[in-house]
Design an enzyme around this catalytic site. Structure first.
Site, short mmCIF file in Angstrom:
data_model
loop_
_atom_site.label_atom_id
_atom_site.label_comp_id
_atom_site.label_asym_id
_atom_site.label_seq_id
_atom_site.Cartn_x
_atom_site.Cartn_y
_atom_site.Cartn_z
CG HIS A 181 13.34 6.05 16.38
ND1 HIS A 181 12.72 7.03 17.11
CD2 HIS A 181 14.26 6.67 15.61
CE1 HIS A 181 13.26 8.20 16.82
NE2 HIS A 181 14.19 8.01 15.92
CG PHE A 184 16.91 9.85 9.37
CD1 PHE A 184 15.75 9.24 8.91
CD2 PHE A 184 17.06 11.22 9.21
CE1 PHE A 184 14.75 9.99 8.30
CE2 PHE A 184 16.07 11.97 8.61
CZ PHE A 184 14.92 11.36 8.15
CB THR A 226 9.95 3.37 19.92
OG1 THR A 226 11.20 3.55 19.24
CG2 THR A 226 10.12 3.66 21.40
C1 DLZ Z 1 17.28 7.69 17.18
C2 DLZ Z 1 17.94 6.43 16.72
C3 DLZ Z 1 17.58 5.19 17.27
C4 DLZ Z 1 16.54 5.04 18.32
N1 DLZ Z 1 18.19 4.06 16.90
C5 DLZ Z 1 19.17 4.13 15.95
C6 DLZ Z 1 19.83 2.94 15.53
O1 DLZ Z 1 19.61 1.82 16.01
N2 DLZ Z 1 20.77 3.07 14.55
C7 DLZ Z 1 21.08 4.28 13.97
O2 DLZ Z 1 21.93 4.30 13.07
N3 DLZ Z 1 20.47 5.41 14.37
C8 DLZ Z 1 19.54 5.37 15.34
N4 DLZ Z 1 18.92 6.51 15.75
C9 DLZ Z 1 19.40 7.82 15.20
C10 DLZ Z 1 18.76 8.19 13.84
O3 DLZ Z 1 19.39 7.47 12.78
C11 DLZ Z 1 18.95 9.69 13.56
O4 DLZ Z 1 20.31 10.03 13.72
C12 DLZ Z 1 18.11 10.57 14.48
O5 DLZ Z 1 16.74 10.20 14.42
C13 DLZ Z 1 18.25 12.07 14.12
O6 DLZ Z 1 17.80 12.31 12.78
#
Ligand code: DLZ
Length: 143
Positions: A76, A45, A74
């Protein structure tokens, strides 16, 4: 040419392999080590802001974003994938630099391993080649 690599720390085993693949390919095609700048962000993100901060420096010919998002139980996954895809698209449109989408969006860890030096090669290499091609195109059209 100068390149930035922005790397997500989520699924770090995979993002490290992708990032090393990208860097090795840039070096193989003639980039100097000193012309490759790498910075980490906490998750995929955050890749958009990480890349924007790099773009604002106006010193890179291309910026490579590396991340791995794996489907969980989820929603997400959908939010992160949508946000980073749109974020990186917007950067490409709003900054005069190519920002490469080196983000794997997968159902399983095995699919990630297969694409980080396994059965399907290393997608970091492909991201680096895309960066080189886009940087070359920009130089050609701006000459
Ligand atoms: C929270 C989260 C989840 C559940 N899964 C991933 C993932 O598979 N790959 C990834 O790069 N980041 C994940 N994150 C973290 C989010 O990218 C982000 O860092 C958080 O929601 C905080 O903004």
């Amino acid at each position: 040419m100068r390149f930035a690599i922005v790397v997500s720390e989520w699924n770090t085993e995979i993002t490290e392999a992708l990032s090393l693949g990208a860097k090795d390919t840039l070096l193989k095609f003639g980039a100097a080590e000193s012309d490759i700048v790498r910075r980490n962000v906490p998750g995929s993100f955050e890749l958009t802001l990480g890349a924007q901060l790099m773009a604002e420096r106006k010193e890179f010919d291309a910026i490579i974003c590396i991340g791995v998002v794996i489907q969980g139980e989820t929603k997400h996954f959908d939010f992160i994938c949508d946000a980073v895809a749109k974020g990186i698209t917007d950067l490409n449109m709003n900054y005069n630099v190519s920002v490469i989408f080196g983000v794997l969006t997968l159902n399983t860890m095995q699919q990630a391993l297969d694409r980080a030096g396994g059965a399907h090669g290393n997608k970091g290499d492909e991201a680096a080649i895309t960066a080189i091609k886009m940087a070359a195109l920009k130089k050609e059209l701006e000459a």
